[in-house]
Write a protein that holds these residues in place. Structure first.
Motif, PDB file in Angstrom:
ATOM      1  N   LEU A 228      -8.047  10.936 -60.210  1.00 52.17           N
ATOM      2  CA  LEU A 228      -8.028   9.501 -59.912  1.00 52.17           C
ATOM      3  C   LEU A 228      -6.968   8.733 -60.691  1.00 52.17           C
ATOM      4  O   LEU A 228      -6.686   7.574 -60.377  1.00 52.17           O
ATOM      5  CB  LEU A 228      -9.405   8.892 -60.207  1.00 52.17           C
ATOM      6  N   SER A 231      -3.604   6.421 -59.263  1.00 55.13           N
ATOM      7  CA  SER A 231      -3.774   6.361 -57.808  1.00 55.13           C
ATOM      8  C   SER A 231      -3.019   5.160 -57.245  1.00 55.13           C
ATOM      9  O   SER A 231      -2.930   4.102 -57.875  1.00 55.13           O
ATOM     10  CB  SER A 231      -5.258   6.240 -57.449  1.00 55.13           C
ATOM     11  N   ASN A 232      -2.480   5.331 -56.049  1.00 52.17           N
ATOM     12  CA  ASN A 232      -1.833   4.226 -55.337  1.00 52.17           C
ATOM     13  C   ASN A 232      -2.858   3.513 -54.472  1.00 52.17           C
ATOM     14  O   ASN A 232      -3.742   4.153 -53.889  1.00 52.17           O
ATOM     15  CB  ASN A 232      -0.689   4.742 -54.450  1.00 52.17           C
ATOM     16  N   ILE A 233      -2.728   2.200 -54.378  1.00 51.67           N
ATOM     17  CA  ILE A 233      -3.658   1.403 -53.570  1.00 51.67           C
ATOM     18  C   ILE A 233      -3.040   1.140 -52.206  1.00 51.67           C
ATOM     19  O   ILE A 233      -1.904   0.686 -52.105  1.00 51.67           O
ATOM     20  CB  ILE A 233      -4.011   0.078 -54.272  1.00 51.67           C
ATOM     21  N   ARG A 234      -3.781   1.437 -51.154  1.00 44.52           N
ATOM     22  CA  ARG A 234      -3.335   1.202 -49.790  1.00 44.52           C
ATOM     23  C   ARG A 234      -4.336   0.307 -49.075  1.00 44.52           C
ATOM     24  O   ARG A 234      -5.526   0.616 -49.024  1.00 44.52           O
ATOM     25  CB  ARG A 234      -3.205   2.528 -49.027  1.00 44.52           C
ATOM     26  N   THR A 240      -9.662  -1.019 -48.432  1.00 50.45           N
ATOM     27  CA  THR A 240      -8.710  -0.651 -49.470  1.00 50.45           C
ATOM     28  C   THR A 240      -8.927   0.813 -49.825  1.00 50.45           C
ATOM     29  O   THR A 240     -10.048   1.226 -50.136  1.00 50.45           O
ATOM     30  CB  THR A 240      -8.897  -1.527 -50.721  1.00 50.45           C
ATOM     31  N   LEU A 242      -7.668   4.465 -51.907  1.00 52.01           N
ATOM     32  CA  LEU A 242      -6.988   5.035 -53.067  1.00 52.01           C
ATOM     33  C   LEU A 242      -6.239   6.289 -52.618  1.00 52.01           C
ATOM     34  O   LEU A 242      -6.851   7.228 -52.095  1.00 52.01           O
ATOM     35  CB  LEU A 242      -7.983   5.392 -54.172  1.00 52.01           C
ATOM     36  N   GLU A 243      -4.932   6.287 -52.802  1.00 56.31           N
ATOM     37  CA  GLU A 243      -4.124   7.457 -52.478  1.00 56.31           C
ATOM     38  C   GLU A 243      -3.910   8.278 -53.749  1.00 56.31           C
ATOM     39  O   GLU A 243      -3.292   7.801 -54.706  1.00 56.31           O
ATOM     40  CB  GLU A 243      -2.768   7.034 -51.903  1.00 56.31           C
ATOM     41  N   LEU A 244      -4.432   9.491 -53.774  1.00 52.25           N
ATOM     42  CA  LEU A 244      -4.315  10.341 -54.950  1.00 52.25           C
ATOM     43  C   LEU A 244      -2.886  10.852 -55.088  1.00 52.25           C
ATOM     44  O   LEU A 244      -2.287  11.312 -54.113  1.00 52.25           O
ATOM     45  CB  LEU A 244      -5.282  11.525 -54.858  1.00 52.25           C
TER      46      LEU A 244
END
Length: 465
Positions: A228, A231-234, A240, A242-244
């Motif tokens: 985690l 993580s990038n937020i999309r 919303t 979370l991009e790992l």
């Protein structure tokens, strides 16, 4: 407990105040140096040279102390404060000399640099020790409850018990009936540490309970938790996500890292050339065998390479045993070898491995194929540490101990890869200098430490099952 909770909210304020006073003390050390050197009649010409470069000196001083972790007190002993202060002041001598040369402030007296080193080292050490004592007294001891399976709790307890100070102390361990036992003791502790291998449903219920009680929660650096990080937020429509992120270093950053490796390794080879020469002579005259020791290790993409080290063991060290890890008081180590290891001088030839591209200055320490194969059987995520070049030093080396087990070292390595930045590399390099003075960091593995079943839990800790 309320006092502790309130104080932690002002942690950043504390750091800023200490930082500002550090700058003031450091400046005053130069003023005092001028007063002492010139019998309280400071020549304007010389002092103006200091004024011209003072901003750059203070800026370098501030950056150096931040990157060396000077203001993180929770994981320090008094000795650490002394080591870091003196090391940083020695580095400032080099920095000031370079600045005055590059800026052509030749009127800056060299005696002032030496005097300021002595005065600032004493004043800063006293001030920082006072801050450390106040920090400990005002924060108090933070009582910890460890929650998880018995084996994991034992590991956690041993870790807290071997900490550098007593800021965090385990009072309670919960092996089972988690919710009931936590509710029973929740008001007796300040921090709850959730170990690995707790069922997801149980962990969710526990964190919900602790959040409602506004309790500080510590989580282990398990693989799922490490996933985690960063993580990038999309945002997609009404949700919303979370991009790992991957366990790898971005290509752009890797190019910069490689450039820095080449530049710094060349400089270090030039600077340490006398040490390398003297060490080579000492190894040759104190024991039979080659000066350098080549050994196959694993690096980026699980590629094999020959690591270079000054030989610290007898040439027959593994003839009868085969590959084994170093242990405390290892009889295979030569008379000069133990000193080379404790000071990490045996690692200097690896600067040539860095130049060649097999290694980086900072990265996971490379292991031998035999041990890599064993570790990968025990931990299926072990291969991820080979997504970057192996390093001379690493996150595990400055935060853990030499005797830290491979799973803990793997967590440090994966954390490093996830958090990677050039600033982090600089921090690790600076903090590596301090480990040279830390005997614990250079010790091998004690056989009794390898088996947690033999660990005896202190009687003061209450256990709930």
């Amino acid at each position: 407990m309320e006092n502790i909770k309130d104080l932690t909210k002002y942690e950043r304020t504390r750091k800023v105040i200490v930082f500002i006073i550090d700058i003031i003390i450091y400046h005053l050390s130069f003023v005092l140096s001028f007063l002492i050197r010139y019998n309280f009649k400071i020549p304007t010409f010389n002092y103006r040279a200091y004024q011209g470069v003072s901003f750059y000196i203070m800026f370098a001083f501030g950056v150096l102390n931040i990157l060396s972790g000077m203001y993180k007190l929770y994981n320090k002993r008094k000795a650490d404060i002394l080591y870091v202060t003196i090391i940083n002041q020695l580095l400032m001598i080099i920095t000031i000399t370079s600045l005055t040369f590059l800026g052509r402030w030749f009127a800056f007296p060299r005696t002032i640099i030496i005097l300021s080193f002595l005065i600032s080292s004493v004043l800063l050490t006293i001030w920082r020790l006072v801050v450390y004592e106040l920090y400990k007294r005002l924060s108090g001891t933070r009582k910890v409850m460890v929650v998880g399976p018995e084996l994991n709790c034992k590991r956690a307890i041993r870790n807290f018990e071997s900490a550098r100070n007593d800021i965090y102390v385990v009072d309670i361990a919960v092996y089972g009936n988690f919710i009931e036992n936590i509710k029973l003791n929740i008001d007796k502790v300040d921090v709850i540490y959730l170990t690995e291998n707790l069922p997801d449903s149980i962990q969710t219920e526990i964190t919900t309970l602790l959040t409602a009680h506004d309790k500080k929660i510590f989580l282990s650096s398990s693989f799922n938790n490490l996933l985690l990080l960063n993580s990038n937020i999309r945002n997609i429509e009404d949700e919303t996500l979370l991009e790992l992120t991957e366990f790898s270093i971005a290509p752009e950053l890797d190019i910069i890292k490689r450039f820095v490796d080449i530049l710094v390794s060349i400089l270090l080879i030039i600077v340490t050339a006398p040490i390398i020469l003297i060490t080579a002579i000492l190894v040759k005259i104190t024991s039979p065998g080659p000066v350098l020791y080549k050994q196959t290790r694993i690096t980026l993409d699980q590629r094999e390479f020959d690591i270079l080290k000054f030989r610290t063991m007898k040439i027959t060290a593994e003839d009868s045993t085969g590959p084994v890890l170093a242990t405390t008081n290892d009889t295979r180590v030569t008379s000069i070898g133990k000193y080379l290891r404790s000071l990490r001088i045996d690692e200097l030839p690896q600067l040539f491995n860095v130049l060649k591209g097999d290694m980086s200055l900072v990265g996971p320490r490379p292991e031998r194929p035999f041990f890599v194969e064993q570790f990968q059987k025990q931990n299926r995520y072990y291969y991820l540490r080979h997504t970057v070049r192996a390093g001379i030093t690493g996150y595990a080396q400055v935060n853990g101990k030499y005797a830290t087990d491979f799973n803990s070292k793997l967590n440090f390595d994966l954390l490093y890869i996830k958090k990677y930045s050039l600033i982090l590399d600089i921090e690790i390099l600076l903090q590596t200098i301090k480990t040279l003075f830390d005997k614990v960091s250079s010790q091998g593995v004690n056989d009794e430490e390898l088996d947690i079943d033999y660990y005896s839990i202190p009687e003061r800790i209450k256990i709930y099952k």
